[in-house]
Design an enzyme around this catalytic site. Structure first.
Site, PDB file in Angstrom:
ATOM      1  CG  ASN A 113      -1.900  -1.173   1.172  1.00 23.92           C
ATOM      2  OD1 ASN A 113      -1.952  -1.896   0.179  1.00 23.92           O
ATOM      3  ND2 ASN A 113      -2.642  -1.380   2.242  1.00 23.92           N
ATOM      4  CB  THR A 162     -16.645  38.406 -30.083  1.00 22.85           C
ATOM      5  OG1 THR A 162     -17.451  39.237 -30.912  1.00 22.85           O
ATOM      6  CG2 THR A 162     -15.464  39.222 -29.553  1.00 22.85           C
ATOM      7  CG  HIS A 163     -20.606  36.263 -30.267  1.00 23.33           C
ATOM      8  ND1 HIS A 163     -21.346  35.789 -29.216  1.00 23.33           N
ATOM      9  CD2 HIS A 163     -20.237  37.525 -29.917  1.00 23.33           C
ATOM     10  CE1 HIS A 163     -21.436  36.723 -28.281  1.00 23.33           C
ATOM     11  NE2 HIS A 163     -20.756  37.790 -28.678  1.00 23.33           N
ATOM     12  CB  SER A 166      -9.645  11.442 -48.808  1.00 21.81           C
ATOM     13  OG  SER A 166     -10.604  10.553 -49.307  1.00 21.81           O
ATOM     14  CE  LYS A 216     -10.986  16.609 -47.780  1.00 21.30           C
ATOM     15  NZ  LYS A 216     -12.187  16.313 -47.088  1.00 21.30           N
ATOM     16  CD  GLU A 244     -10.092  16.561 -38.555  1.00 21.86           C
ATOM     17  OE1 GLU A 244     -11.029  15.757 -38.482  1.00 21.86           O
ATOM     18  OE2 GLU A 244      -9.438  16.740 -39.601  1.00 21.86           O
TER      19      GLU A 244
HETATM   20  N1  ARG Z   1      -1.632  -3.187  -7.411  1.00 23.78           N
HETATM   21  C1  ARG Z   1      -2.061  -2.529  -6.215  1.00 23.78           C
HETATM   22  C2  ARG Z   1      -2.500  -1.081  -6.531  1.00 23.78           C
HETATM   23  O1  ARG Z   1      -2.221  -0.618  -7.569  1.00 23.78           O
HETATM   24  C3  ARG Z   1      -0.939  -2.489  -5.246  1.00 23.78           C
HETATM   25  C4  ARG Z   1      -1.369  -2.465  -3.814  1.00 23.78           C
HETATM   26  C5  ARG Z   1      -2.025  -3.737  -3.436  1.00 23.78           C
HETATM   27  N2  ARG Z   1      -2.430  -3.721  -2.074  1.00 23.78           N
HETATM   28  C6  ARG Z   1      -3.328  -4.600  -1.569  1.00 23.78           C
HETATM   29  N3  ARG Z   1      -3.603  -4.454  -0.331  1.00 23.78           N
HETATM   30  N4  ARG Z   1      -3.906  -5.491  -2.302  1.00 23.78           N
HETATM   31  O2  ARG Z   1      -3.131  -0.453  -5.736  1.00 23.78           O
END
Ligand code: ARG
Length: 492
Positions: A109, A154-155, A276, A282, A289
């Site tokens: 995490n 403008t517009h 084209s 073209k 775009e």
């Molecule tokens: N692949 C996960 C993400 O992008 C990584 C963290 C995973 N953590 C867990 N508790 N499963 O968030």
């Protein structure tokens, strides 16, 4: 089950569809190198804090450098993410007794949040470079077109004469603000979540400031719950990107319009055109775009990020994995669009004659004529506005006689009686004279535009210098990290 993550708690393996659904491996190619850097810094810190032995540290670091060299393709892509795939590869290389110690005091995490911030920081710095290129291209094209008359709109209706330089500076200055916004966003991206672990930090005696410094972060994301669960830095960055793409789309739209035979103001270099498959004559402005169209990608990415992050309870939720690819999609698209637009503007051919001819079409000098009536004859502006408005119903530019006739019907007297001359009318109707008069700050008068280009170019120069020192600070910290890693290995 040999999966180093699931082998303890879980008995069955996910089937192919579940793996595909839950894995972030595809998007994780963006963070492969950053993940190695995070692993290196974390391992060095573990050793420095006495959490792992010097020899284990050296073994892990050597293994990581080998994995880096082999590249992401050498990793097992059936794992649910790059972090676990990389750790498993490390354990294959150096054994679990060594490699199995790397993840001490850490969670995926805090690891993933750190990786995303590292990569996004570099991408945003790259974007600042791209924006500087675009600004430079716009200012130098403006510099060549200080006297290039054109109708201002403008517009999307002809409004008053201006110059191409004045018009281009308007776009360039907007990209200057985008540059500042990007730099500002970096100050909140470049903060280190590492050490937050799953969300509650860790009981290991880690040193968060050390990993922060090794990775070149400016500060910590202090609260460990905030560190793993906040993605406002992604939303903020995506918003900066969407803003840039909207600014680009406005320019792209004008390029498309200006390239039509109805306008015929510019011709794009063939490089930016397509043709084209059926109509051999073209020459289509497809690249412009696509810049216009791809602004939808940036807007969509921002919307996805907002929707995914909405209402998530603290702290980490797997939903966050779904948020990340949106920022990669948006930054990749935006950076390319900025660079392509710089080239498109720098190489386009300007049809100076057509722009000049059109600069007066639709009686664009009417405002200056009304102003002249005010200045010379002393009538109130609203009265002058009415007189010239009545004249505008006719076709073509009015003569002094026609002005007098209308003035008679409106105020009961002629304006030549109040000092208005043919010469004054001619000057009011002359687009070059019109522009010369508009020399207030930010106006289109050539001297003012020259001053504005010079001052904006000076600001661009300062911005580029600041960017260089930002880049250097980060490059220095990464080479310092590699130096420390080298020492840890060689001292073994
Ligand atoms: N692949 C996960 C993400 O992008 C990584 C963290 C995973 N953590 C867990 N508790 N499963 O968030």
């Amino acid at each position: 089950m040999s999966d180093i993550l699931r082998r303890g708690r879980l008995a069955t393996a996910p089937d192919e569809e579940i793996i595909k659904f839950t894995s972030s491996m595809d998007a994780d190619k963006w963070i492969f190198e950053a993940d190695i850097a995070v692993d290196l810094a974390h391992t060095v810190m573990l050793k420095e804090q006495g959490i792992i032995k010097d020899s284990d540290c050296a073994g892990i670091l050597e293994g990581l450098l080998k994995i880096k060299e082999g590249g992401i393709d050498k990793l097992d892509h059936t794992y649910e993410d790059i972090h676990i795939s990389l750790e498993s590869k490390l354990i294959d290389l150096v054994g679990e007794d060594v490699g199995g110690r790397m993840h001490s005091g850490r969670s995926r995490n805090d690891e993933v949040a750190t990786c995303i911030r590292l990569v996004l920081r570099d991408e945003l710095l790259g974007l600042m470079d791209d924006l500087a290129l675009l600004r430079g291209s716009l200012y130098s094209t403006a510099d060549k077109n200080i006297d290039t008359l054109m109708p201002g709109f403008t517009h999307l209706q002809h409004a008053q004469p201006t110059t191409l330089a004045h018009h281009l500076i308007a776009h360039a200055n907007a990209f200057g603000r985008d540059f500042d916004r990007t730099q500002n966003a970096i100050s909140r991206v470049n903060l280190c979540p590492l050490g937050a672990a799953a969300f509650a930090s860790t009981g290991f005696n880690i040193d968060r400031t050390r990993t922060q410094t090794l990775l070149g972060f400016d500060d910590l994301v202090e609260n460990s719950m905030d560190a793993v669960s906040s993605r406002d830095f992604l939303i903020e960055s995506a918003s900066v990107l969407a803003n840039i793409m909207i600014n680009l789309s406005k320019m792209a739209e004008e390029i498309v319009i200006w390239s039509t035979s109805e306008f015929d103001f510019i011709e794009l270099d063939d490089m930016y055109a397509s043709t084209s498959s059926i109509m051999p004559q073209k020459k289509n402005p497809d690249t412009a775009e696509l810049v216009r169209g791809k602004s939808g990608v940036a807007i969509g990415s921002l919307m996805s990020l907002l929707s995914i992050c909405k209402s998530l309870p603290l702290s980490y939720n797997r939903d966050l994995q779904e948020a990340t690819p949106n920022i990669w999609r948006s930054i990749e698209t935006t950076r390319a669009a900025v660079r392509i637009m710089a080239g498109m503007v720098g190489t386009m051919k300007v049809n100076i004659d057509m722009m000049a001819e059109q600069s007066v079409a639709g009686f664009t000098t009417a405002t200056e004529l009304a102003d002249t009536l005010v200045k010379v004859t002393g009538v109130p502006f609203r009265t002058a506005h009415q007189i010239v408005g009545v004249l505008a119903r006719g076709s073509g530019e009015p003569t002094l006689g026609e002005i007098d006739a209308v003035a008679h019907s409106v105020i009961g007297e002629s304006l030549s009686g109040r000092g208005l001359t043919e010469e004054m009318v001619r000057e009011a109707l002359d687009p070059t004279a019109n522009i010369k008069k508009r020399n207030v700050t930010g106006g289109p008068a050539p001297d003012e535009v020259r001053r504005s280009i010079n001052s904006q170019m000076a600001k661009l120069g300062e911005d580029e210098q600041e960017l260089e020192s930002l880049n250097k600070r980060i490059d220095d910290s990464i080479s310092n990290l590699l130096g420390v890693v080298g020492e840890c290995i060689s001292k073994q």
